[in-house]
Enzyme design. Sequence first.
Site, PDB file in Angstrom:
ATOM      1  N   GLY A  43     120.585  97.890  33.206  1.00 40.33           N
ATOM      2  CA  GLY A  43     120.405  99.316  33.443  1.00 40.33           C
ATOM      3  C   GLY A  43     120.379 100.100  32.154  1.00 40.33           C
ATOM      4  O   GLY A  43     120.926  99.677  31.133  1.00 40.33           O
ATOM      5  N   GLY A  45     120.456 104.395  30.711  1.00 35.60           N
ATOM      6  CA  GLY A  45     120.635 105.797  31.048  1.00 35.60           C
ATOM      7  C   GLY A  45     120.756 106.619  29.788  1.00 35.60           C
ATOM      8  O   GLY A  45     120.597 106.104  28.674  1.00 35.60           O
ATOM      9  N   PHE A  47     123.306 107.641  28.479  1.00 34.22           N
ATOM     10  CA  PHE A  47     124.474 107.183  27.725  1.00 34.22           C
ATOM     11  C   PHE A  47     124.166 105.961  26.886  1.00 34.22           C
ATOM     12  O   PHE A  47     124.824 105.699  25.884  1.00 34.22           O
ATOM     13  CB  PHE A  47     125.601 106.839  28.696  1.00 34.22           C
ATOM     14  CG  PHE A  47     125.160 105.900  29.779  1.00 34.22           C
ATOM     15  CD1 PHE A  47     125.090 104.539  29.569  1.00 34.22           C
ATOM     16  CD2 PHE A  47     124.798 106.394  31.012  1.00 34.22           C
ATOM     17  CE1 PHE A  47     124.659 103.688  30.563  1.00 34.22           C
ATOM     18  CE2 PHE A  47     124.361 105.544  32.013  1.00 34.22           C
ATOM     19  CZ  PHE A  47     124.286 104.182  31.789  1.00 34.22           C
ATOM     20  N   GLY A  48     123.191 105.143  27.296  1.00 34.75           N
ATOM     21  CA  GLY A  48     122.911 103.886  26.604  1.00 34.75           C
ATOM     22  C   GLY A  48     122.537 102.797  27.591  1.00 34.75           C
ATOM     23  O   GLY A  48     121.969 103.064  28.652  1.00 34.75           O
ATOM     24  N   LYS A  49     122.897 101.546  27.264  1.00 36.54           N
ATOM     25  CA  LYS A  49     122.515 100.394  28.070  1.00 36.54           C
ATOM     26  C   LYS A  49     123.724  99.802  28.804  1.00 36.54           C
ATOM     27  O   LYS A  49     124.855  99.915  28.357  1.00 36.54           O
ATOM     28  CB  LYS A  49     121.886  99.320  27.190  1.00 36.54           C
ATOM     29  CG  LYS A  49     120.612  99.755  26.481  1.00 36.54           C
ATOM     30  CD  LYS A  49     120.092  98.662  25.559  1.00 36.54           C
ATOM     31  CE  LYS A  49     118.824  99.104  24.820  1.00 36.54           C
ATOM     32  NZ  LYS A  49     118.341  98.063  23.864  1.00 36.54           N
ATOM     33  N   VAL A  50     123.424  99.142  29.944  1.00 32.85           N
ATOM     34  CA  VAL A  50     124.439  98.428  30.704  1.00 32.85           C
ATOM     35  C   VAL A  50     124.062  96.949  30.739  1.00 32.85           C
ATOM     36  O   VAL A  50     122.913  96.606  31.040  1.00 32.85           O
ATOM     37  CB  VAL A  50     124.551  98.969  32.141  1.00 32.85           C
ATOM     38  CG1 VAL A  50     125.599  98.188  32.925  1.00 32.85           C
ATOM     39  CG2 VAL A  50     124.901 100.456  32.135  1.00 32.85           C
ATOM     40  N   LYS A  67     129.082  98.844  29.740  1.00 34.51           N
ATOM     41  CA  LYS A  67     128.293 100.024  29.369  1.00 34.51           C
ATOM     42  C   LYS A  67     128.566 100.362  27.908  1.00 34.51           C
ATOM     43  O   LYS A  67     129.698 100.655  27.523  1.00 34.51           O
ATOM     44  CB  LYS A  67     128.640 101.212  30.274  1.00 34.51           C
ATOM     45  CG  LYS A  67     127.820 102.448  29.968  1.00 34.51           C
ATOM     46  CD  LYS A  67     127.827 103.449  31.114  1.00 34.51           C
ATOM     47  CE  LYS A  67     129.117 104.213  31.214  1.00 34.51           C
ATOM     48  NZ  LYS A  67     129.055 105.304  32.213  1.00 34.51           N
ATOM     49  N   ASP A 164     129.374 115.382  38.786  1.00 30.59           N
ATOM     50  CA  ASP A 164     128.054 114.778  38.602  1.00 30.59           C
ATOM     51  C   ASP A 164     127.754 113.810  39.743  1.00 30.59           C
ATOM     52  O   ASP A 164     127.338 112.666  39.528  1.00 30.59           O
ATOM     53  CB  ASP A 164     127.979 114.052  37.258  1.00 30.59           C
ATOM     54  CG  ASP A 164     126.533 113.826  36.792  1.00 30.59           C
ATOM     55  OD1 ASP A 164     125.624 114.507  37.325  1.00 30.59           O
ATOM     56  OD2 ASP A 164     126.322 112.992  35.902  1.00 30.59           O
TER      57      ASP A 164
END
Length: 491
Positions: A43, A45, A47-50, A67, A164
Amino acid sequence: MMPRTALDFYKSHISPPDEICRRFSLSEIQFSTQAFDDRLVIGRGSFGKVYKCTIYHRFETIVVAVKRLNFLSSQGAPEFWAEVEMLGKLHHCNLVSLIGYCNEKQEMVLVYEYMKHGTLEDQLHKAEYSPSWLQRLGICIDAAHGLNYLHTGTNTQHGVIHRDVKTSNILLDENFRAKISDFGLAKTSPTNQAHSCVSTQVKGTFGYIDPAYFYTGKLTRKSDVYAFGVVLLEVLCGRPAVDATLDEEQWGLAAWALDFIRKGKPNQIIDPRIRGQISPNCVKEFARVAISCLHDDPKSRPTMVEVVAKLVFILSLQERMGDLNSNTTFIKKVRSLFGCNDYMKCNSWTLVDDDGSDSESIEEDIELLNTPVPVDADNLKQEQDDSVPLIRFDATSFFTMADLLRAPAENISRTGYSSIYRVRLDDGHHLMVKRLIKKFFNKTFEIQVSVHGKIRHKNIMPLQACYNHKSEALLIYTSSENGTLASFLNG
């Protein structure tokens, strides 16, 4: 061997904080993710990668989601530490579990339990096979449980406003059970003030942000309720909260869907993939819940506990309609009204007619449940009405309403809101029946059934059954042979 001291007893029941949320070294994280290998990415987003990987934790190897915060992300250290602090304290089966974190050499990493089916957003908009209508209802109920726990059930003086709520922050495990995630924007709010607000900079995701919060900067629990209303519409319609590929007047899901619902045309906005699975009554009731969550006035929106109750009712309607199309006995298994934790386990809610048979129509059941059965105030005996069903929480309980009403009863206690009777059935079993005073019906009955009806634990007296209609509300428990601690101490 029993603990020898109070300290030993404490240690045997409570895990130290550092074991609940572990601090991992960067070398452990790098080893598990193979130096953040892109082949493990599941994933991405803002925020970055998962990454999906395995990690050694508590003497075993487990699958986790890691994450990694991108240093260029708009989410920085405050959001990172807010997530660690929130999930380190909050534990509920409908909140994603934070296993640990890493903060070393400018790397900020969060380690979560792995959720096999990803996000609700992915399942609705990207997956090859979309969840069925019943699966979607179950997911909504789970997510509503999680939000209700945040708002009122955190066992602290301050509840939590997620800030959120959206489909990408609702994760699904291998059984499509839902868990709320991503607490980087969460704020605390006093639980003893129904309409308390937090003045804060407006943050969230367009399409889900409460307009009242957007224009005033005042964040309340009802802001989460608004966002959850958008999630409900997304589940029903199968389209994103914001879709810029459509005509401008259709970009926002909430405004577009509400227009159809207010015109009495909710059937026209159902996701084509579930159109044949949902009964007309369920569409109508589900749309009604969504529109109440999206009310312009935050004070007029329902609480999350009210949303949970309405969604459970809709699920029971849908399952009942399915049962009526078959010859099976009417036994409905509804998801637990409130989630479990380490100390309490929930089991299914079973609703069975007194004679164990199926009724011919849902309208018939509603009529029966609303039929008044007067009860004598002194001994709980009264004219019998065998047709009125009990809602039972223990499938091993076989007494009927008629059994209850003709049994000898003794009034053993009175409180400000109820009278309590000890009842001896024909088979020799004893029950304790709490009869609620009329003006306290709704709130007390709802709380007892919602919470107590779902809990099964050796140190909590089980709720066997309940009965509720316009004139009577009864809560039926297993009788305690030795009475209460108070009566024991006072002779």
